[in-house]
Design a protein around this motif. Structure first.
Motif, PDB file in Angstrom:
ATOM      1  N   GLY A 122      43.535  26.785 -24.037  1.00  7.94           N
ATOM      2  CA  GLY A 122      43.907  25.779 -25.022  1.00  7.94           C
ATOM      3  C   GLY A 122      43.699  26.256 -26.446  1.00  7.94           C
ATOM      4  N   LEU A 123      42.613  26.982 -26.691  1.00  8.82           N
ATOM      5  CA  LEU A 123      42.359  27.535 -28.020  1.00  8.82           C
ATOM      6  C   LEU A 123      43.445  28.531 -28.413  1.00  8.82           C
ATOM      7  CD1 LEU A 123      38.521  28.041 -27.661  1.00  8.82           C
ATOM      8  CD2 LEU A 123      39.601  26.681 -29.454  1.00  8.82           C
ATOM      9  N   ARG A 124      43.830  29.398 -27.474  1.00 11.88           N
ATOM     10  CA  ARG A 124      44.866  30.382 -27.767  1.00 11.88           C
ATOM     11  C   ARG A 124      46.197  29.687 -28.038  1.00 11.88           C
ATOM     12  NH1 ARG A 124      46.032  36.020 -27.716  1.00 11.88           N
ATOM     13  NH2 ARG A 124      48.090  36.037 -28.623  1.00 11.88           N
ATOM     14  N   PHE A 150      33.646  22.510 -23.074  1.00 12.22           N
ATOM     15  CA  PHE A 150      33.748  22.683 -24.527  1.00 12.22           C
ATOM     16  C   PHE A 150      33.509  24.146 -24.870  1.00 12.22           C
ATOM     17  CE2 PHE A 150      29.168  21.740 -24.141  1.00 12.22           C
ATOM     18  CZ  PHE A 150      28.589  22.669 -24.996  1.00 12.22           C
ATOM     19  N   THR A 151      34.250  24.611 -25.873  1.00 11.30           N
ATOM     20  CA  THR A 151      34.204  26.019 -26.284  1.00 11.30           C
ATOM     21  C   THR A 151      34.182  26.079 -27.805  1.00 11.30           C
ATOM     22  OG1 THR A 151      35.609  26.540 -24.364  1.00 11.30           O
ATOM     23  CG2 THR A 151      35.274  28.274 -25.999  1.00 11.30           C
ATOM     24  N   LEU A 152      33.088  26.584 -28.367  1.00 14.22           N
ATOM     25  CA  LEU A 152      33.016  26.806 -29.807  1.00 14.22           C
ATOM     26  C   LEU A 152      33.487  28.226 -30.075  1.00 14.22           C
ATOM     27  CD1 LEU A 152      32.171  25.661 -32.575  1.00 14.22           C
ATOM     28  CD2 LEU A 152      29.901  26.688 -32.188  1.00 14.22           C
ATOM     29  N   PHE A 153      34.555  28.337 -30.853  1.00 11.15           N
ATOM     30  CA  PHE A 153      35.234  29.621 -31.022  1.00 11.15           C
ATOM     31  C   PHE A 153      35.348  29.986 -32.493  1.00 11.15           C
ATOM     32  CE2 PHE A 153      39.135  32.198 -31.394  1.00 11.15           C
ATOM     33  CZ  PHE A 153      38.841  33.215 -30.496  1.00 11.15           C
ATOM     34  N   SER A 154      35.134  31.269 -32.789  1.00 11.37           N
ATOM     35  CA  SER A 154      35.304  31.783 -34.150  1.00 11.37           C
ATOM     36  C   SER A 154      36.624  32.543 -34.234  1.00 11.37           C
ATOM     37  CB  SER A 154      34.149  32.727 -34.514  1.00 11.37           C
ATOM     38  OG  SER A 154      34.454  33.426 -35.716  1.00 11.37           O
ATOM     39  N   PRO A 155      37.671  31.948 -34.855  1.00 13.10           N
ATOM     40  CA  PRO A 155      38.944  32.668 -35.010  1.00 13.10           C
ATOM     41  C   PRO A 155      38.785  33.939 -35.844  1.00 13.10           C
ATOM     42  CG  PRO A 155      39.233  30.327 -35.411  1.00 13.10           C
ATOM     43  CD  PRO A 155      37.754  30.572 -35.366  1.00 13.10           C
ATOM     44  N   HIS A 156      37.849  33.906 -36.803  1.00 16.72           N
ATOM     45  CA  HIS A 156      37.646  35.071 -37.675  1.00 16.72           C
ATOM     46  C   HIS A 156      37.080  36.248 -36.886  1.00 16.72           C
ATOM     47  CE1 HIS A 156      36.746  37.423 -41.220  1.00 16.72           C
ATOM     48  NE2 HIS A 156      35.463  37.480 -40.875  1.00 16.72           N
ATOM     49  N   LYS A 157      36.068  35.992 -36.051  1.00 20.22           N
ATOM     50  CA  LYS A 157      35.447  37.053 -35.253  1.00 20.22           C
ATOM     51  C   LYS A 157      36.150  37.276 -33.912  1.00 20.22           C
ATOM     52  CE  LYS A 157      30.827  36.287 -37.186  1.00 20.22           C
ATOM     53  NZ  LYS A 157      29.415  35.940 -36.884  1.00 20.22           N
ATOM     54  N   LYS A 158      37.068  36.365 -33.578  1.00 20.87           N
ATOM     55  CA  LYS A 158      37.803  36.431 -32.313  1.00 20.87           C
ATOM     56  C   LYS A 158      36.852  36.442 -31.113  1.00 20.87           C
ATOM     57  CE  LYS A 158      41.757  38.911 -34.276  1.00 20.87           C
ATOM     58  NZ  LYS A 158      42.679  40.050 -34.122  1.00 20.87           N
ATOM     59  N   GLN A 159      35.891  35.521 -31.138  1.00 14.68           N
ATOM     60  CA  GLN A 159      34.943  35.472 -30.036  1.00 14.68           C
ATOM     61  C   GLN A 159      34.428  34.058 -29.805  1.00 14.68           C
ATOM     62  OE1 GLN A 159      31.832  38.137 -31.461  1.00 14.68           O
ATOM     63  NE2 GLN A 159      30.549  36.417 -32.073  1.00 14.68           N
ATOM     64  N   ALA A 283      47.536  26.268 -19.610  1.00 12.81           N
ATOM     65  CA  ALA A 283      48.547  27.091 -18.944  1.00 12.81           C
ATOM     66  C   ALA A 283      49.374  27.869 -19.969  1.00 12.81           C
ATOM     67  CB  ALA A 283      49.452  26.219 -18.075  1.00 12.81           C
ATOM     68  N   ARG A 284      49.734  27.215 -21.090  1.00 12.51           N
ATOM     69  CA  ARG A 284      50.492  27.916 -22.122  1.00 12.51           C
ATOM     70  C   ARG A 284      49.672  29.068 -22.702  1.00 12.51           C
ATOM     71  NH1 ARG A 284      51.975  22.548 -23.893  1.00 12.51           N
ATOM     72  NH2 ARG A 284      50.373  22.701 -25.509  1.00 12.51           N
ATOM     73  N   GLY A 285      48.394  28.798 -22.969  1.00 11.03           N
ATOM     74  CA  GLY A 285      47.532  29.847 -23.514  1.00 11.03           C
ATOM     75  C   GLY A 285      47.313  30.988 -22.543  1.00 11.03           C
ATOM     76  N   PHE A 286      47.162  30.668 -21.251  1.00  8.19           N
ATOM     77  CA  PHE A 286      47.006  31.724 -20.243  1.00  8.19           C
ATOM     78  C   PHE A 286      48.212  32.651 -20.238  1.00  8.19           C
ATOM     79  CE2 PHE A 286      44.291  28.741 -17.364  1.00  8.19           C
ATOM     80  CZ  PHE A 286      43.211  28.918 -18.218  1.00  8.19           C
ATOM     81  N   GLN A 287      49.387  32.037 -20.418  1.00  5.15           N
ATOM     82  CA  GLN A 287      50.622  32.828 -20.413  1.00  5.15           C
ATOM     83  C   GLN A 287      50.613  33.869 -21.528  1.00  5.15           C
ATOM     84  OE1 GLN A 287      54.361  30.577 -20.903  1.00  5.15           O
ATOM     85  NE2 GLN A 287      55.050  31.513 -18.998  1.00  5.15           N
ATOM     86  N   THR A 288      50.162  33.460 -22.694  1.00 10.26           N
ATOM     87  CA  THR A 288      50.082  34.401 -23.817  1.00 10.26           C
ATOM     88  C   THR A 288      49.014  35.451 -23.562  1.00 10.26           C
ATOM     89  OG1 THR A 288      50.762  32.659 -25.356  1.00 10.26           O
ATOM     90  CG2 THR A 288      49.742  34.614 -26.304  1.00 10.26           C
ATOM     91  N   ALA A 290      47.875  36.608 -20.838  1.00  7.55           N
ATOM     92  CA  ALA A 290      48.224  37.538 -19.761  1.00  7.55           C
ATOM     93  C   ALA A 290      49.072  38.706 -20.267  1.00  7.55           C
ATOM     94  CB  ALA A 290      48.971  36.799 -18.652  1.00  7.55           C
ATOM     95  N   PHE A 291      49.783  38.485 -21.383  1.00  7.88           N
ATOM     96  CA  PHE A 291      50.668  39.535 -21.903  1.00  7.88           C
ATOM     97  C   PHE A 291      50.159  40.147 -23.192  1.00  7.88           C
ATOM     98  CE2 PHE A 291      53.534  37.120 -19.162  1.00  7.88           C
ATOM     99  CZ  PHE A 291      54.156  38.145 -18.490  1.00  7.88           C
ATOM    100  N   ALA A 292      48.957  39.733 -23.615  1.00  4.24           N
ATOM    101  CA  ALA A 292      48.404  40.266 -24.859  1.00  4.24           C
ATOM    102  C   ALA A 292      46.924  40.541 -24.677  1.00  4.24           C
ATOM    103  CB  ALA A 292      48.612  39.267 -26.010  1.00  4.24           C
ATOM    104  N   LYS A 293      46.413  41.433 -25.450  1.00  4.16           N
ATOM    105  CA  LYS A 293      45.001  41.755 -25.417  1.00  4.16           C
ATOM    106  C   LYS A 293      44.308  41.024 -26.561  1.00  4.16           C
ATOM    107  CE  LYS A 293      45.368  44.623 -21.988  1.00  4.16           C
ATOM    108  NZ  LYS A 293      44.822  44.287 -20.650  1.00  4.16           N
ATOM    109  N   GLY A 294      43.151  40.460 -26.265  1.00  2.00           N
ATOM    110  CA  GLY A 294      42.381  39.776 -27.293  1.00  2.00           C
ATOM    111  C   GLY A 294      42.835  38.362 -27.517  1.00  2.00           C
ATOM    112  N   VAL A 295      42.095  37.630 -28.343  1.00  2.00           N
ATOM    113  CA  VAL A 295      42.375  36.241 -28.637  1.00  2.00           C
ATOM    114  C   VAL A 295      42.647  36.089 -30.116  1.00  2.00           C
ATOM    115  CG1 VAL A 295      41.500  33.905 -28.390  1.00  2.00           C
ATOM    116  CG2 VAL A 295      40.727  35.633 -26.814  1.00  2.00           C
TER     117      VAL A 295
END
Length: 295
Positions: A122-124, A150-159, A283-288, A290-295
């Motif tokens: 969902g975040l992706r 729940f997922t606390l995510f840092s877009p800047h650090k990508k983690q 599901a939409r985020g998983f699709q991306t 699966a074809f890309a490395k990293g978040v």
């Protein structure tokens, strides 16, 4: 290689294949000879929704097979699936459930399987829709039938800074603690099975004989009250585990439970966003992913 995603949760399995998508409710039953899943299972006695992580992993291949049939997949397939974050984190090791699930799903047309933590999808999905990544942290809340991730995510650090699966939460708790008290005058029995609660939330009405009562407004009110309650709980969890690093600028709501918050939430200092078609966000985020490395 064409890619398809299947996000199996405790309320339904959501699938995406190309431009097509669909869902299968996470119910199953035995009719004495065969295992029935989805809507068909509800027509027979003894039907049950998936309730435990063990059941989720055990029946994942059966639901994926049905998703592939619905999608009409052709040729070799790259499959992306998800598991609740805490379980994924615990079992993401050699010989763990993550690798065992990938192995059980590989075969036939499925040539490769990627298993991602639910919530990250969902975040992706949200970040994919932005022209520029936010500088502040983002809190993703994936609302399932009897879990909240729940997922606390840092877009800047990508983690991922911190994440957790809260069990015995989600749509079932929202219905029993926040919705049923609002409609108790319309519910003579006063109690509902999980299957009946799922049906009530899905259809938006109660029916007794020839009388049908619309409860869409009550579902919306219960959903808003429940999200307020959950955000307070999550803030407490983050303060306890992350402390001063627990700040976030916006909250993303997705998963099947977020679909009941179509009118959004009251204005607040922190932006709260319900993702488009929130039940398909993972599901939409998983699709991306699966074809890309990293978040």
């Amino acid at each position: 290689m064409p890619g398809t995603t299947s996000d199996l949760g405790f309320s339904s399995a959501k699938w995406i294949y190309g431009e097509r998508k669909g869902r299968i409710i996470s119910a199953f039953s035995y009719n004495g000879e065969n295992l029935l899943i989805g809507e068909d299972s509800l027509m027979s006695s003894g039907s049950s929704y998936l309730k435990t992580m063990e059941e989720l992993v055990r029946y994942y291949p059966v639901f994926v097979e049905q998703c592939l049939k619905q999608a009409g997949c052709d040729g070799d397939i790259l499959l992306a699936v998800g598991l609740p974050y805490s379980y994924w984190q615990e079992q993401h090791k050699p010989g763990g459930a993550v690798s065992a699930l990938a192995k059980s799903l590989t075969g036939g047309a499925i040539k490769e399987v990627a298993v991602f933590p639910q919530g990250l999808g969902g975040l992706r999905d949200y970040l994919d829709g932005l022209l520029e990544r936010p500088t502040g942290n983002v809190l993703g809340i994936d609302i399932g039938f009897n879990t909240i991730i729940f997922t606390l995510f840092s877009p800047h650090k990508k983690q991922i800074i911190h994440g957790k699966t809260l069990n015995k939460r989600g749509v079932h708790q929202m219905a029993t603690s926040f919705l049923l008290p609002r409609i108790k005058d319309l519910a003579p029995s006063g109690t509902f099975t999980p299957v009946e609660i799922a049906f009530l939330i899905e259809k938006g009405y109660l029916q007794y004989g020839f009388e049908r009562h619309d409860v869409i407004r009550e579902i919306q009110e219960a959903g808003v009250a429940y999200i307020e309650h959950i955000i307070r709980d999550i803030q407490g969890e983050l303060q306890a585990h992350v402390g001063m690093h627990a700040d976030f600028d916006r909250v993303l709501l997705f998963g099947g439970g977020a679909a009941f918050l179509k009118n959004g939430l009251p204005a607040r200092n922190i932006e709260v966003i319900v993702l488009p078609e929130p039940e398909y966000a993972n599901a939409r985020g998983f699709q991306t992913l699966a074809f890309a490395k990293g978040v």
